[in-house]
Design a protein around this motif. Structure first.
Motif, mmCIF file in Angstrom:
data_model
loop_
_atom_site.group_PDB
_atom_site.id
_atom_site.type_symbol
_atom_site.label_atom_id
_atom_site.label_comp_id
_atom_site.label_asym_id
_atom_site.label_seq_id
_atom_site.Cartn_x
_atom_site.Cartn_y
_atom_site.Cartn_z
ATOM 1 N N GLN A 91 0.826 -1.207 0.000
ATOM 2 C CA GLN A 91 0.000 0.000 0.000
ATOM 3 C C GLN A 91 0.861 1.258 0.000
ATOM 4 O OE1 GLN A 91 -2.232 -1.008 3.534
ATOM 5 N NE2 GLN A 91 -4.122 -1.301 2.347
ATOM 6 N N MET A 92 1.961 1.249 0.758
ATOM 7 C CA MET A 92 2.853 2.409 0.791
ATOM 8 C C MET A 92 3.527 2.634 -0.559
ATOM 9 S SD MET A 92 4.525 2.500 4.578
ATOM 10 C CE MET A 92 4.816 0.769 4.870
ATOM 11 N N GLU A 93 3.897 1.554 -1.244
ATOM 12 C CA GLU A 93 4.499 1.676 -2.573
ATOM 13 C C GLU A 93 3.499 2.246 -3.563
ATOM 14 O OE1 GLU A 93 6.264 -1.920 -3.985
ATOM 15 O OE2 GLU A 93 7.562 -2.111 -2.229
ATOM 16 N N GLN A 94 2.262 1.769 -3.501
ATOM 17 C CA GLN A 94 1.217 2.267 -4.405
ATOM 18 C C GLN A 94 0.957 3.755 -4.164
ATOM 19 O OE1 GLN A 94 -0.170 0.676 -6.974
ATOM 20 N NE2 GLN A 94 -1.211 2.592 -7.463
ATOM 21 N N ILE A 95 0.929 4.168 -2.920
ATOM 22 C CA ILE A 95 0.742 5.587 -2.586
ATOM 23 C C ILE A 95 1.898 6.410 -3.127
ATOM 24 C CG2 ILE A 95 0.781 7.218 -0.654
ATOM 25 C CD1 ILE A 95 -0.958 5.222 0.899
ATOM 26 N N ASN A 96 3.121 5.891 -2.982
ATOM 27 C CA ASN A 96 4.306 6.593 -3.476
ATOM 28 C C ASN A 96 4.252 6.772 -4.992
ATOM 29 O OD1 ASN A 96 6.819 7.820 -3.385
ATOM 30 N ND2 ASN A 96 7.907 5.876 -3.587
ATOM 31 N N PHE A 97 3.909 5.711 -5.725
ATOM 32 C CA PHE A 97 3.820 5.806 -7.183
ATOM 33 C C PHE A 97 2.740 6.800 -7.603
ATOM 34 C CE2 PHE A 97 5.530 1.259 -7.324
ATOM 35 C CZ PHE A 97 6.815 1.685 -7.584
ATOM 36 N N SER A 139 3.788 9.911 6.758
ATOM 37 C CA SER A 139 3.368 8.842 7.676
ATOM 38 C C SER A 139 1.891 8.956 8.050
ATOM 39 C CB SER A 139 4.224 8.869 8.943
ATOM 40 O OG SER A 139 4.102 10.120 9.595
ATOM 41 N N GLU A 140 1.281 10.133 7.861
ATOM 42 C CA GLU A 140 -0.130 10.321 8.160
ATOM 43 C C GLU A 140 -1.022 10.029 6.958
ATOM 44 O OE1 GLU A 140 -0.171 14.386 9.405
ATOM 45 O OE2 GLU A 140 0.454 13.902 11.446
ATOM 46 N N LEU A 141 -0.425 9.837 5.788
ATOM 47 C CA LEU A 141 -1.175 9.604 4.565
ATOM 48 C C LEU A 141 -1.724 8.183 4.535
ATOM 49 C CD1 LEU A 141 -1.954 11.044 1.953
ATOM 50 C CD2 LEU A 141 0.129 10.148 0.941
ATOM 51 N N ILE A 142 -3.003 8.049 4.259
ATOM 52 C CA ILE A 142 -3.676 6.749 4.250
ATOM 53 C C ILE A 142 -3.958 6.262 2.834
ATOM 54 C CG2 ILE A 142 -5.690 5.452 5.050
ATOM 55 C CD1 ILE A 142 -3.821 6.476 7.297
ATOM 56 N N ASP A 143 -4.402 7.180 1.951
ATOM 57 C CA ASP A 143 -4.771 6.772 0.597
ATOM 58 C C ASP A 143 -4.660 7.952 -0.360
ATOM 59 O OD1 ASP A 143 -5.648 5.073 -1.419
ATOM 60 O OD2 ASP A 143 -7.766 5.460 -1.024
ATOM 61 N N VAL A 144 -4.290 7.660 -1.605
ATOM 62 C CA VAL A 144 -4.232 8.657 -2.677
ATOM 63 C C VAL A 144 -4.863 8.022 -3.912
ATOM 64 C CG1 VAL A 144 -2.767 10.101 -4.130
ATOM 65 C CG2 VAL A 144 -2.084 9.621 -1.795
ATOM 66 N N ARG A 145 -5.841 8.710 -4.478
ATOM 67 C CA ARG A 145 -6.519 8.228 -5.684
ATOM 68 C C ARG A 145 -6.702 9.391 -6.660
ATOM 69 N NH1 ARG A 145 -8.098 3.113 -4.763
ATOM 70 N NH2 ARG A 145 -8.537 2.552 -2.627
ATOM 71 N N PHE A 146 -6.637 9.082 -7.963
ATOM 72 C CA PHE A 146 -6.861 10.115 -8.961
ATOM 73 C C PHE A 146 -8.331 10.485 -9.011
ATOM 74 C CE2 PHE A 146 -2.850 8.340 -10.594
ATOM 75 C CZ PHE A 146 -2.116 9.514 -10.621
ATOM 76 N N ALA A 147 -8.589 11.775 -9.213
ATOM 77 C CA ALA A 147 -9.973 12.269 -9.266
ATOM 78 C C ALA A 147 -10.589 11.982 -10.619
ATOM 79 C CB ALA A 147 -9.997 13.761 -8.994
#
Length: 110
Positions: A41-47, A102-110
């Motif tokens: 999940q952390m790798e996916q958020i980073n990408f 470290s506080e980031l949980i999820d990132v998704r494109f709009a």
């Protein structure tokens, strides 16, 4: 004779200490624990962060702050992986917000 106005309709707010205490109790009940992310999940958020930074695409960011999960829509402006920090500009007020990675949980494109 003098009318009581709004005091009549606010029986629980007549004692400020009680009102503050009730508000604190309600806020504590709404708190959630910070989710623990896996390496994948952390790798996916980073990408996703890097792609959003380079392509200037709008993203939905979910992060943990003071016992709550907050989701905002905005643009990534800066990512500092060594300093554990990223900066994004929110869509509503166009303000810069600094959040720890470290506080980031999820990132998704709009």
């Amino acid at each position: 004779m003098e009318p009581r106005g709004m005091k009549k309709w606010r029986p629980f707010a007549t004692m400020p200490e009680q009102y503050i205490g009730l508000k604190e109790m309600i806020n504590k009940q709404a708190e959630v624990a910070q989710p623990i992310l896996t390496e994948e999940q952390m790798e996916q958020i980073n990408f996703t962060l890097i792609e959003a930074l380079h392509t200037n695409k709008q993203v939905y960011l979910t992060y943990y702050k003071k016992g709550q999960l907050i989701t905002e829509k905005g643009f990534i402006q800066f990512v500092d992986s060594l300093g554990n920090l990223f900066v994004f500009i929110d869509e509503v007020f166009a303000l810069k917000n600094k959040v720890r990675l470290s506080e980031l949980i999820d990132v998704r494109f709009a």
